[in-house]
Design a protein around this motif. Structure first.
Motif, short mmCIF file in Angstrom:
data_model
loop_
_atom_site.label_atom_id
_atom_site.label_comp_id
_atom_site.label_asym_id
_atom_site.label_seq_id
_atom_site.Cartn_x
_atom_site.Cartn_y
_atom_site.Cartn_z
N ILE A 51 -9.11 -4.98 -1.14
CA ILE A 51 -9.32 -6.25 -0.17
C ILE A 51 -9.12 -7.39 0.35
N THR A 52 -10.80 -8.12 -0.48
CA THR A 52 -10.95 -8.71 -0.39
C THR A 52 -9.85 -10.42 -1.62
N SER A 53 -9.50 -9.81 -2.69
CA SER A 53 -8.95 -9.80 -3.18
C SER A 53 -6.99 -10.68 -2.48
N ALA A 54 -7.17 -9.30 -1.98
CA ALA A 54 -5.47 -9.38 -1.58
C ALA A 54 -5.88 -10.48 0.11
N LEU A 55 -6.46 -10.47 0.57
CA LEU A 55 -6.74 -10.86 2.23
C LEU A 55 -6.73 -13.03 1.52
N SER A 56 -7.35 -13.06 0.72
CA SER A 56 -7.84 -14.56 0.38
C SER A 56 -6.42 -15.19 -0.63
N VAL A 70 -14.34 -2.36 4.31
CA VAL A 70 -15.25 -1.69 3.83
C VAL A 70 -15.42 -0.43 3.82
N VAL A 71 -14.67 0.18 1.72
CA VAL A 71 -14.29 1.01 2.01
C VAL A 71 -15.16 3.05 1.93
N ASN A 75 -11.47 5.68 2.97
CA ASN A 75 -11.55 5.03 4.48
C ASN A 75 -11.80 3.76 4.10
N VAL A 76 -10.51 2.78 5.68
CA VAL A 76 -11.01 1.44 6.10
C VAL A 76 -11.61 0.95 6.70
N LEU A 77 -12.80 0.65 7.09
CA LEU A 77 -13.39 -0.53 8.34
C LEU A 77 -12.81 -1.86 8.18
N LEU A 98 -1.82 -1.65 0.85
CA LEU A 98 -2.59 -1.34 -0.73
C LEU A 98 -2.20 -0.02 -0.91
N GLU A 99 -2.05 0.65 0.10
CA GLU A 99 -1.62 1.70 0.74
C GLU A 99 -3.42 2.56 -0.17
N ILE A 100 -4.38 2.33 -0.05
CA ILE A 100 -5.58 3.06 -0.37
C ILE A 100 -5.57 4.58 0.01
#
Length: 190
Positions: A51-56, A70-71, A75-77, A98-100
């Motif tokens: 998530i951090t990488s994708a957003l950056s 936060v996973v 589940n993603v918050l 990202l289909e977590i």
């Protein structure tokens, strides 16, 4: 698992890093008591980094917002601030792609990103909440993840309802907490 934690602790002690040993031991205890499987714990940690990488990779999101994910148990918050709904929605879409696997809880607020002072205060609030939880003998603090964003405290965990209620009560009565938001998944007591 306990043998591995013990071995790592001894190695760090030999190098004079007692603080690292303490963190490692607490982290090891958390991993052992966690309701999630070891592979799920690893997957969740990897998803945090994804998530951090994708957003950056998106300059507008990176430069104009304060959004993190936060996973826990797939589940993603998503929390933080975005100056407008367009950037908030774009960040949510990036994470969805990202289909977590689990639910996505969008708790991104529209507004200016918080200041360094506010983020420092959030860290202090998280520390106070965790300390108060540690002092609550009936609460298994290893099953609760605490994240604070702009005075709002998010509680995550795979936990029994009575434990969740106790965690909320402790958090609600901690100075500086403006709001408590539950992002729990409930399990049946043993």
């Amino acid at each position: 698992m306990i043998k591995a934690v013990f071995t790592i602790a001894i190695l760090f002690l030999l190098q004079g890093c007692a603080g690292v040993v303490m963190v490692g031991a607490v982290g090891g205890a958390k991993m052992v008591n966690d309701e999630r499987s070891m592979s799920t714990q690893i997957s969740d940690t990897n998803a945090d980094f994804e998530i951090t990488s994708a957003l950056s990779k998106h300059e507008d999101i990176h430069n104009q917002t304060n959004i993190t994910g936060v996973v826990l148990n797939s589940n993603v918050l998503m929390i933080g601030q975005s100056p407008n709904s367009m950037l908030r929605d774009k960040a949510v879409k990036v994470v969805q792609e990202l289909e977590i696997g689990g639910k996505l809880h969008n708790q991104i607020r529209i507004g200016n990103p918080t200041s360094f002072t506010t983020r420092s205060n959030d860290t202090w609030i998280t520390t106070k909440v965790k300390t108060r939880m540690l002092n609550e003998s009936k609460l298994d603090v290893t099953r609760v993840k605490v994240v604070t964003e702009n005075g709002e405290v998010f509680l995550l965990g795979l936990i029994a309802r009575d434990q969740a209620d106790l965690a909320v009560e402790v958090t609600r009565n901690t100075s500086g907490v403006r709001k408590v938001i539950k992002v729990f998944e409930y399990i049946e007591p043993e």
